[in-house]
Design a protein around this motif. Structure first.
Motif, mmCIF file in Angstrom:
data_model
loop_
_atom_site.group_PDB
_atom_site.id
_atom_site.type_symbol
_atom_site.label_atom_id
_atom_site.label_comp_id
_atom_site.label_asym_id
_atom_site.label_seq_id
_atom_site.Cartn_x
_atom_site.Cartn_y
_atom_site.Cartn_z
ATOM 1 N N LEU A 329 0.930 -1.249 -0.004
ATOM 2 C CA LEU A 329 0.018 0.130 0.190
ATOM 3 C C LEU A 329 0.750 1.281 0.035
ATOM 4 O O LEU A 329 0.608 2.224 -0.640
ATOM 5 C CB LEU A 329 -0.793 -0.097 1.229
ATOM 6 N N THR A 332 2.624 1.758 -3.582
ATOM 7 C CA THR A 332 1.826 2.066 -4.655
ATOM 8 C C THR A 332 1.211 3.452 -4.590
ATOM 9 O O THR A 332 1.237 4.155 -5.258
ATOM 10 C CB THR A 332 0.770 0.974 -4.700
ATOM 11 N N ARG A 333 1.053 3.823 -3.335
ATOM 12 C CA ARG A 333 0.503 5.320 -3.070
ATOM 13 C C ARG A 333 1.537 6.200 -3.221
ATOM 14 O O ARG A 333 1.348 7.099 -3.764
ATOM 15 C CB ARG A 333 0.157 5.455 -1.442
ATOM 16 N N THR A 373 -1.637 -0.011 -8.328
ATOM 17 C CA THR A 373 -2.653 -0.547 -7.230
ATOM 18 C C THR A 373 -3.324 -1.906 -7.813
ATOM 19 O O THR A 373 -4.219 -2.286 -6.952
ATOM 20 C CB THR A 373 -3.484 0.578 -6.882
ATOM 21 N N SER A 378 -4.964 -6.279 -5.861
ATOM 22 C CA SER A 378 -5.521 -4.766 -6.052
ATOM 23 C C SER A 378 -5.397 -4.047 -4.553
ATOM 24 O O SER A 378 -5.257 -4.786 -3.638
ATOM 25 C CB SER A 378 -6.813 -4.817 -6.404
ATOM 26 N N GLU A 379 -5.536 -2.892 -4.480
ATOM 27 C CA GLU A 379 -5.178 -1.843 -3.078
ATOM 28 C C GLU A 379 -6.511 -2.525 -2.216
ATOM 29 O O GLU A 379 -6.295 -2.521 -1.055
ATOM 30 C CB GLU A 379 -5.402 -0.572 -3.605
#
Ligand SMILES: Cc1cc2nc3c(=O)[nH]c(=O)nc-3n(C[C@H](O)[C@H](O)[C@H](O)COP(=O)(O)OP(=O)(O)OC[C@H]3O[C@@H](n4cnc5c(N)ncnc54)[C@H](O)[C@@H]3O)c2cc1C
Length: 395
Positions: A329, A332-333, A373, A378-379
């Motif tokens: 997380l 990717t953020r 993401t 996936s996120e």
């Protein structure tokens, strides 16, 4: 100092670790830096930006070979697979220092960090010992075949079949979004050996040679013009039974081990490139963008600390577990935040039809940051893993 790696093919459990793998990490780093300085001309050729994927793959193989011949890509791997001993921390140092001199990343060999630890943990010893050195020296690359057209987030519903027959596992079905398959040699495929109702308990992991009869790799062109992803079709493809990784119907544990590396330790390797891009952005930044860039720097520091911790856990032989979802997380953020800021700073340089090779790479990286993401789960799936398995909410 140049390290001595002369001698026979190293895939033997009797070969001892190189003394440098037992030295303090600071010594290892300074020896590697000294080698980088002594070989700066050759390395410079390998740090050129290559927006064209065919060239990028050739360059990645070539650098992998150079690092293997000099010994550096063999640190961090055990001697029985051609390594020189040491841990993930040694690999982390090599990648970090290469990034500092402008290297853009391992391309097809990112799978060394994702797939290789799982091969060591679960694979048949003879099979892994035979194949691993070719992965390390850049001759062969591996890809990850989990997702299917109707099984992404709900991976346990996958339908590609594996049937045990006469010393082989016979595979029929389809994978999709298989990264780097166009250039891959072996696909680590998750297949159904049990019933559909058994869900994740009926899955088996198998290493399938992509040149086997019945394999059809169909590259997919992406929005950034590249062919990194592909569909892979299997029509009664036979793989010897010793290419099953882990237990028959025990493939879920193997997949989770691999995904923890893709979500966790991979962040160490990727964040190094983000550091380079941030530094480049800082040079071109204006007071208007400084605050946003500063915020990205703070995020990067958090990612570095978290990814470094995952690397240390891995190096100590610990399990990365579901907390790797947190690292994914953060990674990717940060990646999206960073490329948003870079787009504002560099502007048209990063647009379609961008100018020089590095601008074209920036453009590709910006577009890729939009999909990060999704890969590796996936996120939303990472958030659910954290809620259910780390915070124990809703249990
Ligand atoms: C760049 C890239 C590289 C990739 N490389 C590989 C690879 O090498 N090998 C491989 O096997 N796969 C690879 N993938 C595929 C990736 O793992 C899947 O795309 C991902 O798991 C999502 O599956 P899906 O595409 O089927 O989307 P879906 O599962 O259909 O999900 C669509 C959307 O619905 C959301 N969603 C789904 N279920 C739920 C739920 N229960 N609750 C809340 N939201 C939900 C998802 O979060 C997502 O936003 C790659 C993908 C990308 C983008």
């Amino acid at each position: 100092m140049s390290i001595s790696i002369q001698g026979p093919e190293p895939a033997s459990p009797h070969i001892e670790s190189h003394p440098l793998s037992l030295a303090p990490l600071t010594t290892f780093r300074s020896e590697f830096l000294a080698w980088c300085r002594a070989n700066s001309a050759e390395l410079a050729a390998h740090t050129l930006p290559h927006p064209d994927y065919e060239t990028r793959v050739i360059a990645a193989r070539s650098l992998q070979r150079v690092l293997f011949d000099a010994g550096w890509s063999r640190f961090g791997w055990p001697t029985w697979v051609g390594g020189l001993g040491g841990s993930a921390l040694h690999r982390g140092i090599v990648f970090e220092e290469l990034s500092q001199i402008g290297w853009h990343g391992p391309a097809i060999f990112e799978h060394l960090e994702i797939i290789a630890p799982t091969l060591l943990e679960f694979g048949d010893t003879d099979f892994v010992a035979e194949r691993f050195p070719r992965f390390l020296d850049g001759t062969q690359s591996w890809v990850q075949g989990f997702s299917e057209p109707d099984a992404g987030s709900d991976l346990a519903s996958l339908r590609t079949r594996g049937v045990i027959d006469d010393g082989c596992i016979v595979i029929t079905g389809q994978k999709i979004w298989t990264s780097w398959a166009k250039w891959g040699h072996t696909c680590l495929a998750l297949v159904r050996t049990g019933s559909t109702e058994e869900r994740h308990r009926g899955l088996t992991m198998v290493a399938v040679d992509l040149e086997s009869p019945g394999v059809d790799v169909r590259p997919i062109q992406q929005a950034n013009g590249t062919y990194e992803l592909a569909e892979v079709f299997f029509d009664e493809v036979r793989a010897p039974i010793d290419q099953i990784i882990g237990e028959i119907n025990g493939g879920w544990a193997v997949a989770m081990h691999l995904l923890a590396h893709e979500r966790g330790t991979l962040a160490w390797f990727r964040h190094n490139h983000f550091r380079q891009r941030l530094a480049q952005g800082a040079e071109a930044s204006t007071p208007v963008e400084d605050a946003a860039l500063g915020a990205a720097i703070v995020q990067l520091a958090g990612l570095r600390a978290t990814a470094g911790r995952q690397l240390a856990v891995d190096a100590a032989g610990g399990s990365l577990g579901p907390t790797a979802a947190f690292t994914k997380l953060l990674m990717t953020r940060l990646e999206q935040q960073l490329y948003d800021v870079l787009l504002r700073i560099h502007g048209a340089r990063m647009g379609f039809g961008a100018g020089n090779a590095d601008d074209q790479l920036l453009h590709q990286e910006y577009l890729f940051s939009r999909v990060v993401t999704i890969y590796g789960g996936s996120e939303q799936m990472q958030l659910m893993t954290l809620a259910n398995r780390v915070l124990k909410l809703g249990t």
